[in-house]
Design a protein around this motif. Sequence first.
Motif, PDB file in Angstrom:
ATOM      1  N   SER A  49     -38.784   7.952  86.714  1.00  0.00           N
ATOM      2  CA  SER A  49     -37.725   6.786  87.544  1.00  0.00           C
ATOM      3  C   SER A  49     -37.922   6.139  88.613  1.00  0.00           C
ATOM      4  CB  SER A  49     -36.844   8.088  87.888  1.00  0.00           C
ATOM      5  OG  SER A  49     -37.493   8.695  88.696  1.00  0.00           O
ATOM      6  N   PHE A  50     -37.221   5.650  89.486  1.00  0.00           N
ATOM      7  CA  PHE A  50     -37.461   5.335  90.842  1.00  0.00           C
ATOM      8  C   PHE A  50     -36.648   5.080  91.712  1.00  0.00           C
ATOM      9  CE2 PHE A  50     -39.235   2.118  87.324  1.00  0.00           C
ATOM     10  CZ  PHE A  50     -40.337   1.202  87.627  1.00  0.00           C
ATOM     11  N   ALA A  51     -36.929   4.946  92.764  1.00  0.00           N
ATOM     12  CA  ALA A  51     -36.277   5.357  94.010  1.00  0.00           C
ATOM     13  C   ALA A  51     -36.429   3.742  95.126  1.00  0.00           C
ATOM     14  CB  ALA A  51     -35.981   6.069  94.948  1.00  0.00           C
ATOM     15  N   VAL A  52     -34.964   3.193  95.844  1.00  0.00           N
ATOM     16  CA  VAL A  52     -35.173   1.936  96.595  1.00  0.00           C
ATOM     17  C   VAL A  52     -34.588   2.388  97.944  1.00  0.00           C
ATOM     18  CG1 VAL A  52     -34.522  -0.468  96.827  1.00  0.00           C
ATOM     19  CG2 VAL A  52     -34.568   0.287  94.114  1.00  0.00           C
ATOM     20  N   THR A  53     -35.445   2.109  98.875  1.00  0.00           N
ATOM     21  CA  THR A  53     -34.949   2.348 100.388  1.00  0.00           C
ATOM     22  C   THR A  53     -35.252   1.020 100.497  1.00  0.00           C
ATOM     23  OG1 THR A  53     -37.542   2.509 100.454  1.00  0.00           O
ATOM     24  CG2 THR A  53     -35.783   4.724 100.131  1.00  0.00           C
ATOM     25  N   ALA A  70     -31.472   4.362  97.419  1.00  0.00           N
ATOM     26  CA  ALA A  70     -30.832   4.390  95.798  1.00  0.00           C
ATOM     27  C   ALA A  70     -31.970   5.652  95.169  1.00  0.00           C
ATOM     28  CB  ALA A  70     -30.763   3.349  95.244  1.00  0.00           C
ATOM     29  N   TRP A  71     -31.638   6.103  94.455  1.00  0.00           N
ATOM     30  CA  TRP A  71     -32.348   6.473  93.437  1.00  0.00           C
ATOM     31  C   TRP A  71     -32.066   6.847  91.962  1.00  0.00           C
ATOM     32  CZ3 TRP A  71     -29.311   8.916  97.293  1.00  0.00           C
ATOM     33  CH2 TRP A  71     -28.511  10.037  97.099  1.00  0.00           C
ATOM     34  N   ASP A  72     -32.941   7.854  90.875  1.00  0.00           N
ATOM     35  CA  ASP A  72     -32.901   8.088  89.829  1.00  0.00           C
ATOM     36  C   ASP A  72     -32.085   6.775  89.187  1.00  0.00           C
ATOM     37  OD1 ASP A  72     -32.690  10.496  90.250  1.00  0.00           O
ATOM     38  OD2 ASP A  72     -30.772  11.314  90.225  1.00  0.00           O
ATOM     39  N   ILE A  73     -33.115   5.983  89.319  1.00  0.00           N
ATOM     40  CA  ILE A  73     -33.345   4.713  88.980  1.00  0.00           C
ATOM     41  C   ILE A  73     -34.117   4.786  87.162  1.00  0.00           C
ATOM     42  CG2 ILE A  73     -33.684   1.939  88.557  1.00  0.00           C
ATOM     43  CD1 ILE A  73     -33.462   2.691  92.187  1.00  0.00           C
ATOM     44  N   PRO A  74     -33.774   4.654  86.353  1.00  0.00           N
ATOM     45  CA  PRO A  74     -34.600   5.239  85.458  1.00  0.00           C
ATOM     46  C   PRO A  74     -35.927   3.943  85.286  1.00  0.00           C
ATOM     47  CG  PRO A  74     -32.364   4.181  84.307  1.00  0.00           C
ATOM     48  CD  PRO A  74     -32.155   3.744  85.985  1.00  0.00           C
ATOM     49  N   ALA A  75     -37.043   5.256  84.388  1.00  0.00           N
ATOM     50  CA  ALA A  75     -37.987   4.071  84.815  1.00  0.00           C
ATOM     51  C   ALA A  75     -38.204   3.424  83.625  1.00  0.00           C
ATOM     52  CB  ALA A  75     -39.130   5.316  83.875  1.00  0.00           C
ATOM     53  N   LEU A  92     -28.118   6.282  91.925  1.00  0.00           N
ATOM     54  CA  LEU A  92     -27.244   6.895  93.043  1.00  0.00           C
ATOM     55  C   LEU A  92     -27.052   6.278  94.313  1.00  0.00           C
ATOM     56  CD1 LEU A  92     -28.042  10.729  92.067  1.00  0.00           C
ATOM     57  CD2 LEU A  92     -26.023   9.150  91.549  1.00  0.00           C
ATOM     58  N   GLN A  93     -26.698   6.591  94.775  1.00  0.00           N
ATOM     59  CA  GLN A  93     -26.805   5.825  96.709  1.00  0.00           C
ATOM     60  C   GLN A  93     -26.127   6.518  97.420  1.00  0.00           C
ATOM     61  OE1 GLN A  93     -26.535   1.459  96.381  1.00  0.00           O
ATOM     62  NE2 GLN A  93     -25.064   1.142  94.614  1.00  0.00           N
ATOM     63  N   SER A 134     -25.413  13.535  99.172  1.00  0.00           N
ATOM     64  CA  SER A 134     -26.140  14.112 100.163  1.00  0.00           C
ATOM     65  C   SER A 134     -26.179  13.706 101.794  1.00  0.00           C
ATOM     66  CB  SER A 134     -27.302  15.236  99.209  1.00  0.00           C
ATOM     67  OG  SER A 134     -26.961  16.027  98.721  1.00  0.00           O
ATOM     68  N   PRO A 135     -26.553  13.676 102.080  1.00  0.00           N
ATOM     69  CA  PRO A 135     -26.948  13.112 103.570  1.00  0.00           C
ATOM     70  C   PRO A 135     -28.726  12.272 103.222  1.00  0.00           C
ATOM     71  CG  PRO A 135     -26.596  15.161 104.553  1.00  0.00           C
ATOM     72  CD  PRO A 135     -25.924  15.639 103.049  1.00  0.00           C
ATOM     73  N   HIS A 136     -28.447  10.872 103.112  1.00  0.00           N
ATOM     74  CA  HIS A 136     -29.862  10.755 102.840  1.00  0.00           C
ATOM     75  C   HIS A 136     -31.050  11.110 102.784  1.00  0.00           C
ATOM     76  CE1 HIS A 136     -30.895   8.735 106.437  1.00  0.00           C
ATOM     77  NE2 HIS A 136     -29.222   7.856 106.742  1.00  0.00           N
TER      78      HIS A 136
END
Length: 161
Positions: A49-53, A70-75, A92-93, A134-136
């Motif tokens: 998976s990926f996350a973006v910040t 943002a996270w849980d971005i599919p691989a 998720l963001q 959840s808090p970032h």
Amino acid sequence: MPAQDSFAISSNATPDGSEVAPQQLVASLGGENLSPDLSWSGAPEGTRSFAVTCYDPDAPTGSGFWHWVAWDIPATTTSLPLGVARDDATLLQAANDFGNAGYDGPEPPPGAPHRYQFSVHALPVESLGVAADSPHIAARFAIFTQQLASATLTARYQVVD
């Protein structure tokens, strides 16, 4: 974190080393508050998976300012479009430092230029196991302690007195 020379990130709207595109700015600065388009390639083997910040290390807070987590971005994903919706169900963001879920653009105080670091993080898990409410910091902790590699582009923006 192992070096990954082949892992790269790019954006048509806000290329590395450029000024943040007007559409990425908050409305008070004449922008549309749209996240930039991001594309990436060369993720390491084992990426699930990926996350973006998006982070401003120059914010006068003592700890910078988080504009997007943002996270849980599919691989299988290798890009995000311009203007990811706050309620996009494909990822998720967390609430950013403005207190809003999703992306909010630059709004620095007048003075020196600020850097905005857009990063894609390759992760070895399909899900971080962190809830969107959840808090970032919880998502960031999970991202930074597990990432296989990351790729970053940096843009800048300055408000002149």
